[in-house]
Design an enzyme around this catalytic site. Sequence first.
Site, PDB file in Angstrom:
ATOM      1  N   GLU A  65       0.800  -1.123  -0.136  1.00  0.00           N
ATOM      2  CA  GLU A  65       0.228  -0.017  -0.117  1.00  0.00           C
ATOM      3  C   GLU A  65       0.747   1.363   0.052  1.00  0.00           C
ATOM      4  O   GLU A  65       0.927   1.874   1.062  1.00  0.00           O
ATOM      5  CB  GLU A  65      -0.878  -0.082   1.033  1.00  0.00           C
ATOM      6  CG  GLU A  65      -1.968  -1.310   1.213  1.00  0.00           C
ATOM      7  CD  GLU A  65      -2.863  -1.282   2.190  1.00  0.00           C
ATOM      8  OE1 GLU A  65      -2.976  -0.158   3.226  1.00  0.00           O
ATOM      9  OE2 GLU A  65      -3.746  -1.786   2.132  1.00  0.00           O
TER      10      GLU A  65
ATOM     11  N   GLU B 113      -5.732  -8.718   0.910  1.00  0.00           N
ATOM     12  CA  GLU B 113      -5.919  -8.349   2.090  1.00  0.00           C
ATOM     13  C   GLU B 113      -7.627  -8.008   1.898  1.00  0.00           C
ATOM     14  O   GLU B 113      -7.923  -7.358   0.683  1.00  0.00           O
ATOM     15  CB  GLU B 113      -5.696  -6.981   2.804  1.00  0.00           C
ATOM     16  CG  GLU B 113      -4.500  -7.156   3.273  1.00  0.00           C
ATOM     17  CD  GLU B 113      -3.664  -5.983   4.105  1.00  0.00           C
ATOM     18  OE1 GLU B 113      -4.677  -5.209   4.511  1.00  0.00           O
ATOM     19  OE2 GLU B 113      -2.577  -5.715   4.137  1.00  0.00           O
TER      20      GLU B 113
HETATM   21  C1  FCB Z   1      -4.601  -2.166   5.537  1.00  0.00           C
HETATM   22  C2  FCB Z   1      -3.217  -2.726   6.195  1.00  0.00           C
HETATM   23  C3  FCB Z   1      -3.170  -3.590   6.992  1.00  0.00           C
HETATM   24  C4  FCB Z   1      -4.296  -3.442   7.935  1.00  0.00           C
HETATM   25  C5  FCB Z   1      -5.697  -3.265   7.286  1.00  0.00           C
HETATM   26  C6  FCB Z   1      -6.900  -3.018   8.189  1.00  0.00           C
HETATM   27  O1  FCB Z   1      -4.523  -0.730   5.051  1.00  0.00           O
HETATM   28  O2  FCB Z   1      -2.266  -2.998   4.901  1.00  0.00           O
HETATM   29  O3  FCB Z   1      -1.931  -3.439   7.934  1.00  0.00           O
HETATM   30  O4  FCB Z   1      -4.026  -2.578   8.935  1.00  0.00           O
HETATM   31  O5  FCB Z   1      -5.709  -2.035   6.513  1.00  0.00           O
END
Ligand code: FCB
Length: 446
Positions: free
Chosen positions: A171, A356
């Site tokens: 990110e 994620e």
């Molecule tokens: C993302 C992050 C991760 C976690 C989630 C909820 O932005 O990569 O580390 O905090 O959000």
Amino acid sequence: MSISLPSNSPLLQSNFTFGVATAAFQIEGANQLDGRIESIWDRFCATPGKVLNGDDGSIACDHYHKWQEDIDLIKSLGVDAYRLSIAWPRLMDKEGKANPKGISFYRNLLEQLKANQIKTFVTLYHWDLPQHLEEKGGWLNRETAYKFKEYTQLAAEELGQWVDVWTTFNEPWCTSILGYGEGIHAPGLKDTVKARQAGHHVLLAHGLAMPILKKVCPNAQAGIVLNMSKAYPADNEASSKMASLYAEALDNHFFIEPLLKGQYPNIIKALSPELIPQIEEGDMDIISQPIDYLGLNYYTCNHAKWHPELKRQTILKPVTEVEYTHIGWEVNPESLTQLLLELNKEYALPPIYITENGAACDDKLIEGEVHDEQRVRYLNAHLNAIHNAITEGVDIQGYFAWSLMDNFEWAEGYSKRFGLVYVDYETQKRSLKASAKAYKELLCSR
Ligand code: FCB
């Protein structure tokens, strides 16, 4: 409470990878042990008012000591893969030399994962920049990209043997915009223009690291992970439509377009040229070299309205009634499908992993059980959204639930729980939530 997919779903085929994800700073603790040096997140946590309740990463989930037990836990979920990150400040000292104890920690961990037939997805940078590099300007300093290259070389040489899939950065938007633009994340600076330069340096660092990973680890895949959200017009005004496109340019295309097309978005050039970073000759070629895959982190969507002075405004609350998670993020699985289809149309995408996805819930452990019904519904809906995107032609190869277990949620400290596994921070006891059981049941049914 269960998760179900159409019985013929590509997600249930053996070549689709299911996993769980974590990040070093969020789980490891032991941040002063065995030669680990200070990171920008240690400093940020120690700065009053930056992290909720003054929480920090000194203990977190104590994974540094409980890693063997945690591998058993991962294994017990029936996953194919585990996505973790390496802490740069644990692997390398201030002089740029290897920290043997840091290396052996990750070596043991990775070796054990492989011994358990768990595929390893390893992120080099999940936000924990060594503090001494921040003192020289951090990601505002172009030199940091070259430091990252040295760190990549070390990590690849020392650990590459046990890594299936490398991620350079997690990110870049969060690192640059939340860290240097909005001050919400470490290092806590607030300069929207400089933040874009930080973003460029992160992308450059990614590009500098790619050939090293390809050369040292020819059998591994290498790529990058971006977080993305769709932005919808907040109302029927024509200017809101414009605002939504602009929001997507700033949040999504500013990062993906340099990677896949070697340029920054025209809409930003036209509307706010000051946000286009300084680019040295050859940078865009370095940034846009081929990646083996693109990781996508998806949680929610935005609603944008034009603000004449700010040039855009993103408002979180849509007019219609929607569901939110405990962190205040709107639940919108259809928008994941839509985002994927739009990206697929706009870009020649490499294979995609959803690296994620998950929900924060106000979980309560009662007699050893956590009934996180909302999280089960969330996972179910998003997995089906991914199924729909695949059916419509997007090449998606895997899915990682965020997160394996509750952990340090950055500026929110320990107040927000994203885990499939509940962590009692007093005792460090881990308990499977209903979502962990549902996820496991799905995975074992394949
Ligand atoms: C993302 C992050 C991760 C976690 C989630 C909820 O932005 O990569 O580390 O905090 O959000």
